[in-house]
Design an enzyme around this catalytic site. Sequence first.
Site, mmCIF file in Angstrom:
data_model
loop_
_atom_site.group_PDB
_atom_site.id
_atom_site.type_symbol
_atom_site.label_atom_id
_atom_site.label_comp_id
_atom_site.label_asym_id
_atom_site.label_seq_id
_atom_site.Cartn_x
_atom_site.Cartn_y
_atom_site.Cartn_z
ATOM 1 N N LYS A 54 0.877 -1.173 0.000
ATOM 2 C CA LYS A 54 0.000 0.000 0.000
ATOM 3 C C LYS A 54 0.910 1.217 0.000
ATOM 4 C CE LYS A 54 -3.133 2.875 2.548
ATOM 5 N NZ LYS A 54 -3.528 3.318 3.895
ATOM 6 N N ASN A 106 -8.957 2.522 9.332
ATOM 7 C CA ASN A 106 -8.245 2.193 10.571
ATOM 8 C C ASN A 106 -8.823 2.980 11.740
ATOM 9 O OD1 ASN A 106 -4.686 2.123 11.547
ATOM 10 N ND2 ASN A 106 -6.501 1.586 12.670
#
Length: 285
Positions: free
Chosen positions: A117, A231
Amino acid sequence: MTTETLTIAAPTADAPLRVGSHTLASRLIVGTGKYAGYELMARALELSGTDCITVAVRRERLIDAQGRNLLDAIDTRRYTLLPNTAGCFTADDAVRVARLGREILLGLENPGADWVKLEVLADKKTLLPDPVATLEATARLVAEGFQVLCYTSDDPIVARRLKEAGAASVMPAGSPIGSGQGVLNSNNIRICLEYLKDGDPDYPVIIDAGVGTASDVVIAMELGVDGVLLNTGIAHAADPLGMARAMRAAVSAGRLAWLSGRIPKKLYATASSQETGTISPAKPR
């Protein structure tokens, strides 16, 4: 006066999410940072239903204040790990951290060793991506054999350039990292989808950053994106375990709504019952 409407056709049947050579059972990707403790993190990941989690190789440093290793709290046989270059502000740093993440996961024999990522940030105040450095890092990592998932802005032109550079997935931000503002510019996300999926309907587009609650996830999925990466929305919720469940349900609900096709919005009301064969009003005597 006419209004042009962007339409991204929904598939007639659903299939697992594919990103490069990886197939994911869940369309929710969850980060491992910002939790109050590793035990809470592990339980939240389980309840979210995810099978892919991100690990910020540089920022987390993998070891906490008590000397415990983050990876000790993660079942690396259950989850595909997605190394994250969070905290990098140059293409050189991002490439270096990506290589480090690959070596760590090769040692763990985790299938996530071949992807990354990619985040290359412009500054510490906004945490917005640097589009030039992100494009450079993408090209370099693709040349080294990485499958690159790119964190980027919701700029459709930049999104298209990243795909042309070889990104396995383009991941436009719904809003700034950790802001909890949800998807601020639905129109830009729709254009990103149109550009990225033109002639390539299975190309994965994932919303990354800014999600604060379950309704944000539903809105993102109903736009037609293929998944959501988050997150803070779970880790900093008042009840992270409850929010993990909510996010899991939201991804499923939003995806099902997208596949089912919402009714068009209309200016005026439309009766929900038929207007023929109704009982006639009584005639006055």
